[in-house]
Write a protein that holds these residues in place. Structure first.
Motif, PDB file in Angstrom:
ATOM      1  N   PRO A 709     -67.709  24.322 -42.721  1.00  0.00           N
ATOM      2  CA  PRO A 709     -68.578  24.702 -41.602  1.00  0.00           C
ATOM      3  C   PRO A 709     -70.025  24.976 -41.985  1.00  0.00           C
ATOM      4  CG  PRO A 709     -66.459  25.797 -41.392  1.00  0.00           C
ATOM      5  CD  PRO A 709     -66.473  25.128 -42.730  1.00  0.00           C
ATOM      6  N   THR A 710     -70.276  25.431 -43.227  1.00  0.00           N
ATOM      7  CA  THR A 710     -71.652  25.724 -43.632  1.00  0.00           C
ATOM      8  C   THR A 710     -72.139  24.831 -44.760  1.00  0.00           C
ATOM      9  OG1 THR A 710     -70.956  27.369 -45.279  1.00  0.00           O
ATOM     10  CG2 THR A 710     -71.290  28.149 -43.012  1.00  0.00           C
ATOM     11  N   GLY A 711     -71.225  24.122 -45.428  1.00  0.00           N
ATOM     12  CA  GLY A 711     -71.605  23.298 -46.558  1.00  0.00           C
ATOM     13  C   GLY A 711     -71.785  24.068 -47.851  1.00  0.00           C
ATOM     14  N   GLU A 712     -71.477  25.362 -47.863  1.00  0.00           N
ATOM     15  CA  GLU A 712     -71.640  26.171 -49.070  1.00  0.00           C
ATOM     16  C   GLU A 712     -70.571  25.815 -50.111  1.00  0.00           C
ATOM     17  OE1 GLU A 712     -72.581  30.584 -48.061  1.00  0.00           O
ATOM     18  OE2 GLU A 712     -71.494  29.747 -46.345  1.00  0.00           O
ATOM     19  N   SER A 719     -63.710  30.544 -50.334  1.00  0.00           N
ATOM     20  CA  SER A 719     -63.748  29.552 -49.258  1.00  0.00           C
ATOM     21  C   SER A 719     -62.510  29.676 -48.377  1.00  0.00           C
ATOM     22  CB  SER A 719     -63.841  28.147 -49.852  1.00  0.00           C
ATOM     23  OG  SER A 719     -63.964  27.179 -48.834  1.00  0.00           O
ATOM     24  N   ARG A 722     -62.834  32.543 -46.054  1.00  0.00           N
ATOM     25  CA  ARG A 722     -63.738  32.231 -44.941  1.00  0.00           C
ATOM     26  C   ARG A 722     -63.037  31.368 -43.883  1.00  0.00           C
ATOM     27  NH1 ARG A 722     -69.241  32.308 -46.841  1.00  0.00           N
ATOM     28  NH2 ARG A 722     -69.855  31.275 -44.897  1.00  0.00           N
ATOM     29  N   TYR A 723     -62.238  30.394 -44.339  1.00  0.00           N
ATOM     30  CA  TYR A 723     -61.483  29.586 -43.383  1.00  0.00           C
ATOM     31  C   TYR A 723     -60.522  30.463 -42.577  1.00  0.00           C
ATOM     32  CZ  TYR A 723     -62.896  24.943 -45.107  1.00  0.00           C
ATOM     33  OH  TYR A 723     -63.606  23.800 -45.421  1.00  0.00           O
ATOM     34  N   ALA A 726     -62.206  32.472 -39.994  1.00  0.00           N
ATOM     35  CA  ALA A 726     -62.639  31.633 -38.869  1.00  0.00           C
ATOM     36  C   ALA A 726     -61.463  31.070 -38.079  1.00  0.00           C
ATOM     37  CB  ALA A 726     -63.515  30.488 -39.389  1.00  0.00           C
TER      38      ALA A 726
END
Length: 878
Positions: A709-712, A719, A722-723, A726
């Protein structure tokens, strides 16, 4: 049927009466499975299983599902640790739900060794063993107190303390009965000794005719609590042995040839059974070396039948004449004694001429890559130039290690004889080579000393440094300073040579990518040479003080010398005496353990933390379609070492940062294997092996991926977090042989903690596939023509899998779509790799832990008397 002899009277299943003429056409392992099925309590299960096995001689293949209830479970400290953590947490969950935590006990007896943590911090001196033991107890005291708590609080659980040897050697020398006596309804029955072990090398015990294989810790937890192993009637590949090993060729050489040959056949979970006239020429110790390597040649297990060599081994390790008489009488009566005139039907058969074999090694990165000694320099590839006093391709580690090649006495005395001759000729290992001997049995010192060989090994730096897996599992300790400096300062490319079973890059030592598997005497030869860029069988290994060149042929013992040394070394009393001394460990006895039914978790602990995946909760399964982001895209041969490391925790890693933040000494963070009771550490170590490439972010550091979602570019665990925050599901893509290697359950628990809902791969190794299912993660075979590294998956692409959990069935065909973020969709038909109805039920339940908890709570709430665990209902006499 009834057997009688010096052992008294025993009831036994009448296999000949049930199978008739078909028995001689059944593989030996199927006969053991048939006996097991005939003792199942459920008449429907028993009837269908017997029918499926008896049909084998006509069909040669079966898709039928059969149950297998082993007599016992074998574990080691780094697989029992996570299992005990789960059990402690399950007791908490059960109590919090209103249940009785003391009811949660294994239904099948569990024995665990303490062998996977010992590190070779000190080597090359006679006091190495004592110093390493002291370091081990200091590092791992908290975990060991936890194991002692379990031994007292959990019924049916036994611990072999540190220093008592490697689990598979203990199994052969102490635990295996070949034929066991069980008491059922007041009657004594003789039954084949069977087991499962939470280590892929459990088949080593098949060298003496005991059927066992490795399972993941998660599957073992199911077996512990009364869930039979569910398997399809196994395909059986026959390996027909002819001839006899020539002088100078050892059991290791045979094991490497078998591994090479069977991997070429593409084995993937089949049973392997050895037969033919060459069998009788192999001792039980030699057979055990070959059986041990079953996971390396792609098999579930490698079986040798029972014969005179079995009795000879039992006699040499101190078993009683009464037990020997029972083994022989039972095996003959049930058709389990090897009859060379029989011709069982196999799925396929391959032949190995023992007389054609020659000394060899395997590597430098996979155990199936067997090499003639002359081919080693080319296989190692272009080396960095020599640095200072170090040659190109310097040998950094020379380790006689591992159950694989230290349990067979012939291999150890061969090494001792080479050491004796080298010592007499004035040879010494090169000063940059770290040498070590870590045998599987505490009886080793007595045997070698009696043969007069221990002093010779010690003189060459191969003093006993521990009784554990050590270098084979990656606990090799630090390199010698001169070598470590050359690696850091000059970019030297060191090589390890070990008598182990695996040599994946980074496994033996984080700074070593090339490793050669070799017999114990060849390990000594490479240590003497000091570098691996030579033909060790023909090139000079060194020179005498008078300048004369010394070759391996000057050192290599003849078969008659080896046999004489074995006879001199053998005393059947050694096993009982040596193990008794090792078990009377003062430091172990002094450990204080909690005396409570529920384990008192310490919130400040960095070793033991209550895991978040132990709960009654069921997964939120999608109603029809799982749409998920790829978390990682991996290539072929991703091993469980790559997924979840076992070796030293690097100082600069996220796992190290967490430990240091929580008060640990950055100079001694221990190994990942010792931290498997702490999910925080294990989560941060996932996929951090530096040889793992994530094709979703090919330039990223190891253990990192892209948060779409952010390309980080983030650490994989961050990661995944974060998934999850979300609400976005994730899957993992991989190539061929995903999950090869050890049975470690954390490779699957890690996937679960990362939120991975499914793993799509071209093929899976058996144990890891089973572990994924046990954690509620769906294994999916890629559609035909799809390869993870060729799909060009990019961040933002999603994988869609159409499946209804309620309609899942074994080997269900699933529609899969790769939906490109840049537009475009590719579709294919994939296969859910669920082999049995039990696999399907586990996916629906969310894994084995929720299933166990629900069953325990239901039993606790029942007004009926509690079910008697199998360990008591069918009491095993030892």
């Amino acid at each position: 049927m009834t057997l009688s002899g010096p052992f008294g009277a025993r009831r036994a299943v009448d296999l000949r009466g049930v199978a008739g003429d078909r028995l001689s056409r059944m593989p030996w392992c199927h006969r053991v499975l048939l006996e097991n099925v005939l003792r199942q309590d459920d008449p429907d299960v028993r009837s269908s299983g017997v029918e499926a096995l008896l049909a084998w001689p006509e069909t040669g293949r079966s898709e039928a599902e059969i149950p297998f209830t082993p007599l016992r479970i074998l574990m080691h400290d780094t697989t029992c640790g996570p299992a005990l953590t789960d059990i402690a947490a399950m007791r908490d969950a059960l109590a919090e739900a209103g249940g009785d935590p003391t009811r949660l006990n294994p239904a099948v007896p569990v024995v665990t060794s303490t062998d996977h943590s010992v590190a070779v911090d000190v080597s090359g001196t006679p006091d190495a063993l004592a110093l390493n033991m002291a370091r081990e107890m200091a590092r791992n005291g908290e975990r060991y107190r936890f194991m002692k708590w379990a031994a007292d609080a959990v019924r049916g659980f036994r611990v072999f303390p540190p220093g008592t040897g490697i689990m598979h050697t203990i199994n052969l020398e102490r635990l295996a009965s070949v034929v066991a006596t069980v008491v059922q309804d007041g009657e004594a029955w003789s039954v084949p000794d069977t087991l499962v072990g939470t280590d892929s090398h459990t088949p080593m015990v098949n060298g003496i005719g005991v059927l066992g294989w490795g399972v993941g810790g998660i599957e073992a937890e199911g077996v512990m609590f009364g869930v039979p192993v569910s398997l399809r009637v196994p395909d059986v590949v026959g390996v027909r042995l002819t001839g006899a090993l020539p002088d100078g060729v050892l059991a290791t050489d045979l094991a490497l040839v078998v591994t090479e040959r069977l991997r070429r056949l593409g084995l993937s979970g089949e049973f392997v059974e050895f037969c033919g006239p060459g069998i009788s020429t192999l001792t039980a110790g030699q057979r055990a070396v070959v059986a041990n390597m079953a996971p390396e040649y792609g098999a579930t297990t490698g079986c040798f039948p029972i014969d005179e060599q079995t009795l000879a081994y039992l006699r040499a390790t101190g078993r009683s004449p009464t037990q020997l008489a029972l083994v022989q009488a039972h095996s003959l009566a049930q058709g389990l004694w090897y009859d060379p005139a029989e011709e069982p039907r196999f799925s396929s058969i391959t032949e190995v001429d023992l007389s054609a074999l020659r000394p060899s090694v395997a590597g430098p990165r996979r155990p199936q890559d067997r090499l003639d000694t002359a081919a080693v320099p080319a296989a190692l590839g272009e080396a960095a130039p020599g640095t200072g006093t170090l040659p190109a391709q310097p040998v950094a580690l020379a380790a006689i290690t591992s159950c694989t090649n230290t349990t067979d006495l012939g291999l150890l005395v061969s090494a001792g004889l080479v050491a004796r001759k080298a010592r007499q000729l004035g040879l010494r290992p090169a000063p940059w080579v770290k040498t070590s001997l870590t045998p599987g049995s505490p009886a080793t010192a007595r045997r070698l000393e009696r043969a007069g060989l221990l002093a010779d090994l010690e003189a060459l730096g191969f003093a006993i440094a521990g009784h554990g897996c050590a270098t084979c599992i990656g606990n090799s300790g630090p390199l010698l300073p001169v070598m470590a400096e050359a690696v850091e300062r000059d970019g030297a490319k060191p090589v390890a040579v070990l008598s182990g079973n695996r040599n994946f890059p980074g496994r033996v030592h984080a700074q070593i990518d090339s490793a050669l598997l070799a017999s114990p005497p060849l390990v000594i030869a490479y240590a003497l040479a000091g570098h691996a860029g030579l033909d060790v069988a023909r090139d000079p290994l060194g020179r005498r003080p008078d300048g004369q060149m010394i070759h391996l042929s000057d050192l290599w013992p003849r078969a008659a010398e080896i046999e004489a040394a074995i006879i001199a070394a053998t005393d059947p009393a050694d096993v009982a005496v040596s193990y008794a001394e090792a078990e009377a460990s003062g430091p172990w006895s002094a450990l204080q353990a909690p005396a409570t039914a529920r384990f008192p978790w310490d919130p400040a602990s960095t070793y033991l933390r209550r895991p978040p995946f132990v709960s009654f909760g069921t997964p939120e399964l999608p109603p029809s379609t799982l749409a998920a982001h790829p978390l990682l895209v991996l290539g072929d041969d991703i091993t469980t070492d790559h997924i979840s490391p076992a070796g030293a925790i690097p100082a600069g890693s996220d796992a190290a940062a967490w430990l240091i933040e929580n008060g640990e000494d950055p100079r001694d963070l221990n190994v990942y294997a010792s931290r498997r009771g702490n999910w925080e550490v294990m989560l941060r170590g996932l996929f951090t092996n530096r040889s793992v490439m994530n094709h979703l972010a090919p330039g990223a550091p190891a253990g990192h991926t892209v948060f779409a979602p952010t390309g980080e570019v983030l650490p994989t665990w961050r990661s995944a977090t974060r998934y999850a925050e979300a609400g976005l599901p994730v899957v993992l893509l991989a190539g061929e042989r995903y999950g090869t290697g050890s049975s470690r359950d954390w490779a699957a628990k890690g996937a679960h903690l990362l939120g991975v809902r499914a793993v799509l791969a071209s093929s899976f190794e058996r144990i890891h596939r089973s572990n994924l299912i046990g954690m509620g993660v769906l294994p999916v075979r890629m559609p035909e023509g799809w390869r993870s590294t060729d799909l060009g998956v990019r961040p933002g692409d999603t994988i869609e899998i159409d499946f209804d959990p309620a309609a899942l069935s074994p080997r269900a065909i699933l529609k899969v779509r790769l939906r490109r973020a840049s537009s475009g969709v590719e579709e294919g038909l994939a296969t859910a790799l669920l082999d049995t109805a039990r696999d399907v039920s586990l996916i629906r339940a969310g894994g084995i832990i929720p299933m166990i908890l629900h069953r325990a709570l239901e039993a606790d709430a029942s007004a009926a008397a509690p079910e008697i665990p199998r360990a008591d209902k069918h009491r095993v006499e030892r």
